[in-house]
Motif scaffolding. Structure first.
Motif, short mmCIF file in Angstrom:
data_model
loop_
_atom_site.label_atom_id
_atom_site.label_comp_id
_atom_site.label_asym_id
_atom_site.label_seq_id
_atom_site.Cartn_x
_atom_site.Cartn_y
_atom_site.Cartn_z
N CYS A 194 16.63 9.27 -10.36
CA CYS A 194 17.37 10.88 -9.17
C CYS A 194 15.61 11.92 -10.11
CB CYS A 194 18.34 10.73 -9.39
SG CYS A 194 19.17 9.95 -8.64
N GLU A 195 15.20 11.45 -10.10
CA GLU A 195 13.53 12.71 -10.49
C GLU A 195 13.86 14.24 -10.23
OE1 GLU A 195 9.70 11.26 -9.80
OE2 GLU A 195 10.78 10.34 -7.91
N ARG A 196 14.15 14.07 -8.46
CA ARG A 196 14.31 15.86 -8.31
C ARG A 196 15.21 15.68 -7.87
NH1 ARG A 196 9.30 15.81 -4.15
NH2 ARG A 196 7.69 14.77 -5.67
N ARG A 197 16.54 15.14 -8.06
CA ARG A 197 17.87 15.71 -7.97
C ARG A 197 18.50 15.58 -9.10
NH1 ARG A 197 19.41 13.63 -2.56
NH2 ARG A 197 21.92 14.97 -2.81
N LEU A 254 0.94 -1.62 -0.03
CA LEU A 254 0.41 0.19 -0.10
C LEU A 254 0.71 1.18 0.34
CD1 LEU A 254 -2.42 -1.50 2.81
CD2 LEU A 254 -3.05 -0.90 0.27
N PRO A 255 0.44 2.52 -0.24
CA PRO A 255 0.97 3.51 -0.60
C PRO A 255 1.42 4.60 1.12
CG PRO A 255 -1.06 3.96 -1.27
CD PRO A 255 -0.76 2.07 -0.93
N CYS A 256 2.54 5.30 0.97
CA CYS A 256 2.70 5.94 2.25
C CYS A 256 1.91 7.43 1.79
CB CYS A 256 3.98 5.59 2.40
SG CYS A 256 3.64 6.23 4.07
N ALA A 257 0.63 8.19 2.14
CA ALA A 257 0.88 9.35 2.06
C ALA A 257 1.75 9.69 2.04
CB ALA A 257 -0.95 9.41 2.95
N ASP A 258 2.53 9.77 3.61
CA ASP A 258 3.66 11.40 4.24
C ASP A 258 4.26 11.68 2.60
OD1 ASP A 258 1.94 11.71 6.00
OD2 ASP A 258 2.82 10.72 7.62
N LEU A 259 4.40 9.83 2.47
CA LEU A 259 5.72 9.59 1.39
C LEU A 259 5.55 10.72 0.10
CD1 LEU A 259 7.90 6.46 2.20
CD2 LEU A 259 8.56 8.97 2.75
N ARG A 260 4.38 10.30 -0.67
CA ARG A 260 3.51 10.93 -1.08
C ARG A 260 3.83 12.44 -1.71
NH1 ARG A 260 0.61 6.51 -5.28
NH2 ARG A 260 1.59 4.77 -5.17
N SER A 261 2.64 12.57 -0.16
CA SER A 261 2.39 14.43 -0.48
C SER A 261 3.52 14.95 -0.15
CB SER A 261 1.61 14.19 0.11
OG SER A 261 2.25 14.13 1.92
N SER A 262 4.74 14.63 0.31
CA SER A 262 5.97 15.39 1.11
C SER A 262 6.50 15.69 -0.08
CB SER A 262 7.04 14.70 2.23
OG SER A 262 8.04 15.60 2.87
N ARG A 279 9.49 16.82 0.06
CA ARG A 279 11.13 16.89 1.31
C ARG A 279 11.29 15.47 2.32
NH1 ARG A 279 14.17 21.34 1.05
NH2 ARG A 279 15.78 20.71 2.66
N VAL A 280 11.89 14.99 1.21
CA VAL A 280 11.94 13.65 2.19
C VAL A 280 13.36 13.45 2.69
CG1 VAL A 280 11.79 11.15 1.74
CG2 VAL A 280 9.65 12.52 1.18
N LYS A 281 13.79 12.69 3.47
CA LYS A 281 15.07 13.19 4.20
C LYS A 281 15.70 11.58 3.58
CE LYS A 281 14.85 16.26 8.05
NZ LYS A 281 14.78 16.18 9.51
N LEU A 282 16.63 11.25 2.88
CA LEU A 282 17.04 9.82 2.93
C LEU A 282 18.40 9.85 3.02
CD1 LEU A 282 16.33 7.72 1.20
CD2 LEU A 282 16.21 8.32 -1.30
N LYS A 283 19.07 9.07 3.52
CA LYS A 283 20.23 9.05 3.63
C LYS A 283 20.69 7.88 3.46
CE LYS A 283 20.86 12.91 7.13
NZ LYS A 283 20.83 13.32 8.28
N VAL A 284 21.98 7.68 2.90
CA VAL A 284 22.68 6.00 2.30
C VAL A 284 23.82 6.18 4.03
CG1 VAL A 284 23.99 4.48 1.56
CG2 VAL A 284 22.24 6.55 0.48
N LEU A 285 23.27 5.26 4.44
CA LEU A 285 24.84 5.10 5.82
C LEU A 285 25.74 4.08 5.27
CD1 LEU A 285 22.25 5.25 8.93
CD2 LEU A 285 23.50 7.20 7.46
#
Length: 567
Positions: free
Chosen positions: A538-541, A455-463, A465-471
């Motif tokens: 990388c649609e937004r980067r 199922l989709p996550c509404a917060d990630l679809r609407s936001s 700015r999403v914090k994505l980090k690679v550790l």
């Protein structure tokens, strides 16, 4: 488009101004033979370096089309150019001085595997080259030092570009060898199914690594030599005749004493899903592209996975057809890993007894006498391994050092003796007769249900700015939710992990809708990577991040370990 002279004049104007004035340099500039684009400018000299790209027309670069006419050759040439530029950049880096990251020139650091990366991309039709790099814009404190940046952009960087991205006749032999090796490796991959093999290890291969933290070949290691019974001869397009050990489809058991090379061979087969550079020692260790390393993984999350093939009738009545937990045990995690690999299209499982849950692998005769089968909810792998091959065409290569029970079910048994393999199938089968297995066969298991629809996550679809980090190689953080990939052992590079983060984010925003199965979601992602390349993620980067392509199996693994996945 502006010219190189415009950039030089701009640098003169902003010299000694406050660091944010560097933002004015963003744009594209025509240099002799190439276009330099400043895509992202760092906020201060201590922040992550600025992102630049270099565009070279194929007619200017001059690389012969024969070096990149097939997909495998193109990826190999991109890899070679990335390595060449990296060598040059390492010498030029920090020759320009300043505070923080001033003077840094960097690009992807390639390991022993040849991976498709965003760092260097060649258009297969035109031969145009796109190279991504990072540069630390120099400063004194937080004041612009434009003279040092001019040194980088007009002296140091052009030397790197000229050396790496333009064809030189003196490099013809080296680059042709890169293309030929890639074509030979692909030829072996194509031959595996035709010969009924799931893996091939060439004679003379160097399998041990220099250390536990190095992927370089070990010096003075024992070269691999196939047992005569398993020897296969291939006639490669460029190298010609090559002999080695062919591992047939079915169930192959690798045994031997401790420190004799069992796990070393399995580790080489794990990485054999990728091509390797010349000199690695594993150039001609080639494994079925879909092979998955299976292990126990205590504590991982499991999302409505059908593990009833291996685990059923739990005392707490928990559903194992749609099994779900945030803290899996060793046996449930390994069962889920097997079933999820089936879902991901694996046709070869690689298993090491040392990293497996004992109760998932086997139950000895004495234990079965004391604890009857009806009282044990776990059906061990040994009771299903034959069905995996005969019903689902999934082969297994298993390393065992202490349990001989698998002698009964194995099709082929190889003993590692001081790093030298020996064929012992007949001998082992004869010895196994003195230790008969339980003659009472299990009823066949139902095929796993793969109808999982995220199922989709509404917060990630609407936001926005999403914090994505690679550790590092092992972890991704998405909106503070950590995906632990430590035990996805066929990931080899941090940039693959970064690409998985983007795959996860893209799936959340565009593909998870409750109507499509997880298989369909991953197939869509994998198809997009195949057709459009990594930059499509990388649609937004603006496609400026360093990424390396993961396999479909690792995309599955990432989604399955994402605790925020909703089913």
């Amino acid at each position: 488009m502006q010219t190189a002279a415009d950039l030089k004049n701009l640098l003169t104007r902003i010299d000694r101004k406050s660091y944010p004035a560097y933002k004015d340099t963003k744009g594209s500039y025509q240099f002799p033979g190439y276009v330099l684009s400043i895509d992202h400018v760092q906020g201060d000299p201590f922040a992550a370096a600025s992102k630049l790209s270099v565009h070279v027309r194929g007619t200017k670069a001059g690389f012969p089309h024969t070096l990149y006419q097939t997909a495998c050759q193109r990826v190999a040439l991109q890899d070679a150019l990335t390595r060449r530029f990296s060598q040059q950049a390492e010498q030029a880096s920090f020759q320009a001085k300043g505070s923080g990251h001033s003077g840094l020139i960097s690009i992807s650091r390639c390991g022993q595997e040849v991976l498709e990366r965003t760092a260097c991309q060649i258009d297969p039709a035109s031969g145009d080259i796109l190279l991504l790099l990072e540069v630390g814009f120099p400063a004194n404190g937080r004041t612009i030092n434009a003279r040092e940046l001019e040194k980088i952009l007009f002296q140091l960087l052009p030397r790197c570009i000229e050396s790496a991205l333009f064809y030189h006749p003196s490099d013809a032999g080296r680059l042709q060898a890169v293309a030929d090796l890639a074509e030979d490796q692909q030829y072996i991959r194509d031959q595996l199914p035709k010969l009924g093999l799931c893996a091939f290890v060439a004679d003379g291969s160097i399998l041990p690594r220099a250390s536990g933290v190095s992927s370089l070949p070990m010096k003075d290691a024992v070269p691999f030599r196939s047992p005569p019974e398993r020897s296969v001869c291939l006639n490669l397009p460029h190298r010609g005749r090559l002999t080695g050990m062919g591992i047939p489809k079915g169930i192959t058991l690798i045994v031997g004493g401790g420190y004799h090379g069992k796990s070393t061979l399995l580790k080489a087969l794990e990485r054999g899903v990728y091509n390797h550079i010349a000199g690695d020692g594993r150039e001609y260790v080639i494994t079925d592209n879909s092979a998955v390393k299976i292990r126990a993984e205590d504590g991982r999350s499991i999302h409505r996975t059908d593990i009833s093939m291996f685990i059923r009738d739990l005392p707490n009545g928990k559903d194992t057809v749609h099994f779900e937990t945030q803290d899996a045990s060793g046996s449930t995690s390994q069962a889920a890993n097997v079933v999820e690999s089936m879902e991901a299209g694996a046709s070869l499982l690689l298993i090491d007894e040392d990293t497996s849950a004992t109760n998932f692998m086997v139950r000895d005769a004495l234990m079965q006498r004391v604890i009857h089968r009806d009282m044990e909810p776990i059906t061990p792998l040994i009771d299903r391994i034959r069905a995996l091959y005969e019903d689902y065409d999934i082969s297994t290569i298993l390393v065992a050092g202490s349990s001989g029970s698998y002698f009964h079910v194995a099709d082929h048994i190889i003993q590692m003796d001081r790093y030298v393999p020996r064929e012992i199938t007949i001998f082992a089968k004869e010895e196994a007769r003195a230790f008969p297995m339980d003659p009472d066969p299990l009823p066949p298991a139902k095929a796993p249900d793969f109808d999982r629809r995220p199922l989709p996550c509404a917060d990630l679809r609407s936001s926005e700015r999403v914090k994505l980090k690679v550790l590092g190689r092992d972890e991704i953080s998405l909106q503070h939710e950590t995906i632990d990939l430590r035990y996805v052992e066929q990931l080899t590079d941090r940039e693959q992990t970064a690409a998985l983060g983007y795959c996860l984010l893209y799936a959340q925003r565009h593909l998870l809708d409750g109507a499509h199965t997880l298989q369909q979601v991953v197939d869509t992602l994998d198809g997009m990577l195949e057709q459009q390349g990594l930059a499509a993620l990388c649609e937004r980067r603006a496609g400026t991040d360093f990424l390396a392509r993961p396999r479909k199996q690792e995309i599955f693994a990432c989604l399955n370990r994402y605790r925020g996945l909703k089913l």
